[in-house]
Design a protein around this motif. Structure first.
Motif, PDB file in Angstrom:
ATOM      1  N   HIS A 178      87.751  79.581   0.320  1.00 31.82           N
ATOM      2  CA  HIS A 178      88.817  79.279  -0.643  1.00 31.82           C
ATOM      3  C   HIS A 178      89.713  80.495  -0.728  1.00 31.82           C
ATOM      4  CE1 HIS A 178      91.067  77.832  -4.065  1.00 31.82           C
ATOM      5  NE2 HIS A 178      90.772  78.952  -4.715  1.00 31.82           N
TER       6      HIS A 178
ATOM      7  N   SER B  68      83.818  74.574   5.317  1.00 32.69           N
ATOM      8  CA  SER B  68      84.173  73.640   4.246  1.00 32.69           C
ATOM      9  C   SER B  68      85.136  74.360   3.316  1.00 32.69           C
ATOM     10  CB  SER B  68      82.922  73.188   3.490  1.00 32.69           C
ATOM     11  OG  SER B  68      83.229  72.168   2.567  1.00 32.69           O
ATOM     12  N   ASP B  69      86.394  73.957   3.359  1.00 35.62           N
ATOM     13  CA  ASP B  69      87.443  74.680   2.638  1.00 35.62           C
ATOM     14  C   ASP B  69      87.825  73.954   1.361  1.00 35.62           C
ATOM     15  OD1 ASP B  69      89.585  76.854   2.669  1.00 35.62           O
ATOM     16  OD2 ASP B  69      90.751  75.020   2.377  1.00 35.62           O
ATOM     17  N   ASP B  70      87.907  74.731   0.279  1.00 33.61           N
ATOM     18  CA  ASP B  70      88.162  74.154  -1.035  1.00 33.61           C
ATOM     19  C   ASP B  70      89.613  74.390  -1.449  1.00 33.61           C
ATOM     20  OD1 ASP B  70      86.479  72.546  -2.535  1.00 33.61           O
ATOM     21  OD2 ASP B  70      86.092  74.082  -4.048  1.00 33.61           O
TER      22      ASP B  70
ATOM     23  N   CYS C  36      81.667  78.438   3.509  1.00 35.94           N
ATOM     24  CA  CYS C  36      82.579  77.879   2.506  1.00 35.94           C
ATOM     25  C   CYS C  36      83.727  78.835   2.253  1.00 35.94           C
ATOM     26  CB  CYS C  36      81.827  77.594   1.210  1.00 35.94           C
ATOM     27  SG  CYS C  36      80.751  76.149   1.346  1.00 35.94           S
TER      28      CYS C  36
ATOM     29  N   ARG D 172      88.063  69.724   4.762  1.00 42.43           N
ATOM     30  CA  ARG D 172      89.071  70.202   3.810  1.00 42.43           C
ATOM     31  C   ARG D 172      88.995  69.362   2.538  1.00 42.43           C
ATOM     32  NH1 ARG D 172      93.369  73.352   6.259  1.00 42.43           N
ATOM     33  NH2 ARG D 172      93.177  73.436   8.534  1.00 42.43           N
ATOM     34  N   ASN D 173      88.947  70.062   1.404  1.00 43.82           N
ATOM     35  CA  ASN D 173      88.851  69.385   0.110  1.00 43.82           C
ATOM     36  C   ASN D 173      90.137  69.568  -0.680  1.00 43.82           C
ATOM     37  OD1 ASN D 173      86.093  69.054   0.778  1.00 43.82           O
ATOM     38  ND2 ASN D 173      85.653  71.083  -0.046  1.00 43.82           N
TER      39      ASN D 173
ATOM     40  N   GLN E 150      78.500  69.952   0.384  1.00 43.82           N
ATOM     41  CA  GLN E 150      79.195  69.271   1.477  1.00 43.82           C
ATOM     42  C   GLN E 150      78.955  69.980   2.808  1.00 43.82           C
ATOM     43  OE1 GLN E 150      83.388  67.432   1.481  1.00 43.82           O
ATOM     44  NE2 GLN E 150      83.763  69.551   2.102  1.00 43.82           N
TER      45      GLN E 150
ATOM     46  N   PRO F 117      89.887  70.502  -5.055  1.00 42.84           N
ATOM     47  CA  PRO F 117      88.701  71.286  -4.732  1.00 42.84           C
ATOM     48  C   PRO F 117      87.431  70.715  -5.352  1.00 42.84           C
ATOM     49  CG  PRO F 117      90.028  72.407  -6.388  1.00 42.84           C
ATOM     50  CD  PRO F 117      90.842  71.252  -5.903  1.00 42.84           C
ATOM     51  N   LEU F 118      86.316  70.929  -4.655  1.00 41.38           N
ATOM     52  CA  LEU F 118      85.015  70.493  -5.158  1.00 41.38           C
ATOM     53  C   LEU F 118      84.352  71.536  -6.045  1.00 41.38           C
ATOM     54  CD1 LEU F 118      83.478  68.955  -1.897  1.00 41.38           C
ATOM     55  CD2 LEU F 118      84.648  67.764  -3.761  1.00 41.38           C
TER      56      LEU F 118
ATOM     57  N   ASN G 231      80.979  72.271  -2.930  1.00 49.37           N
ATOM     58  CA  ASN G 231      81.512  72.658  -1.624  1.00 49.37           C
ATOM     59  C   ASN G 231      80.371  73.053  -0.696  1.00 49.37           C
ATOM     60  OD1 ASN G 231      83.600  73.064   0.226  1.00 49.37           O
ATOM     61  ND2 ASN G 231      83.832  75.217  -0.334  1.00 49.37           N
TER      62      ASN G 231
END
Length: 329
Positions: free
Chosen positions: A12, A38-40, A10, A69-70, A82, A73-74, A79
């Motif tokens: 960010h 998984s990028d926030d 993850c 890509r979120n 996901q 952001p989650l 995140n």
């Protein structure tokens, strides 16, 4: 065949450190089969840096890459939910963007899962480093003051007893079987993802720990959680602080856990359910203590005599907080 490993990475705004982490994954003696990034909602180039570095690995192996890509952001818990949901390996290694794995991390941990079919989740110690990568001369377990009896309980199949006292599992050091997700998903917002995975795994299966330092766990100003030893002064200030909603929130967390475990039927031993019920009663007791300090003494002493302060918390440390915190109202 060896179990396949997926990495749930993850990110960010991690451009400063992400290359070190990806390179450390590529230097593993046992390589993963998949990396899920998984990028926030990053505003820097951390995803592109990670993608380029992973492309180098793909040129030498069959490594699969999935990028999510979120935007918006989650946040950290969802995140990671996901990321692990997209993983297809038999084992899932949680991965923060700013750490670095030691070369034998996956080899050591995969071997434990191969040897022990009942093992659901495994975590380890870590070496603490600063933002520049310098050794802080302290381990993760030193910083969070993990006690020998807590490790002995985990090794002896009593991880649930350790975790009902407090969390000692750090996600960045954790690998678990993907089969755990049938119980752990969805992650409740009241819990951090690593605490939740560890607790559910301990309730339905076996959790263990490797006491060796298998990653470099970076400490810097932007850590989501981090690991810093509390000074005596900090502990005293906390004990004398104003009572807030923390204890009530902790009670809600246990309610959420109990509700989830009750859905699993025979997968959770009855004695585990009973321990969680007692933990909930203890948290509700602490949350409902009177505002006036003097009015708390008799009920706190009574609860101490039952042993629940030691069973479900850090003993006299929690007693002191419940007696000394100011009323706040």
């Amino acid at each position: 065949m060896k179990p396949s490993v997926s990495v749930a990475l993850c990110t960010h705004n991690g451009a400063r450190f992400i290359l070190d982490q990806v390179n450390s994954i590529g230097q593993q003696s046992v390589l993963p089969a998949q990396i899920v990034v998984s990028d926030d909602a990053s505003s820097d180039h951390c995803v592109e840096i990670a993608q380029a570095a992973i492309a180098e690995l793909q040129s030498q192996s069959d490594l699969q890459l999935q990028i999510l890509r979120n935007n918006p952001p989650l946040k950290v818990v969802k995140n990671f939910e996901q990321a692990v949901s997209a993983c297809t390996g038999d084992l899932i290694a949680l991965c923060d963007q700013d750490d670095a794995w030691h070369p034998d991390r996956l080899e050591r941990m995969v071997a434990e899962f191969e040897r022990r079919p009942d093992l659901l989740l495994l975590h380890s110690n870590a070496r603490l480093i600063d933002a520049q990568g310098a050794d802080l001369s302290e381990s993760l377990f030193d910083a969070i003051e993990v006690q020998p009896f807590e490790l002995a309980w985990i090794h002896g199949g009593r991880a649930i007893d350790t975790l009902l006292r407090r969390n000692v599992v750090t996600g960045a050091t954790t690998v678990f079987r993907r089969s755990l997700l049938q119980y752990a998903l969805p992650f409740p917002p009241e819990w951090l993802h690593d605490e939740w995975l560890a607790m559910v795994a301990a309730a339905v299966g076996r959790v263990d720990v490797l006491e060796d330092r298998l990653i470099d766990y970076r400490q810097h100003a932007a850590n989501q959680v981090g690991a810093r030893r509390e000074t005596l002064l900090a502990k005293m200030q906390k004990a004398l602080s104003t009572r807030d909603h923390t204890l009530a929130a902790r009670a809600v967390r246990v309610e959420v856990l109990l509700d989830r475990l009750l859905q699993f039927g025979d997968a959770v031993p009855p004695e585990t359910i009973e321990k969680v019920r007692k933990k909930l009663a203890h948290q509700r007791f602490r949350a409902s203590l009177p505002q006036r300090r003097m009015a708390r003494w008799l009920p706190v002493v009574g609860e101490l005599v039952t042993g629940r302060y030691n069973q479900f918390g850090r003993g006299l440390h929690c007693v002191a907080r419940d007696l000394l915190e100011s009323g706040g109202g």
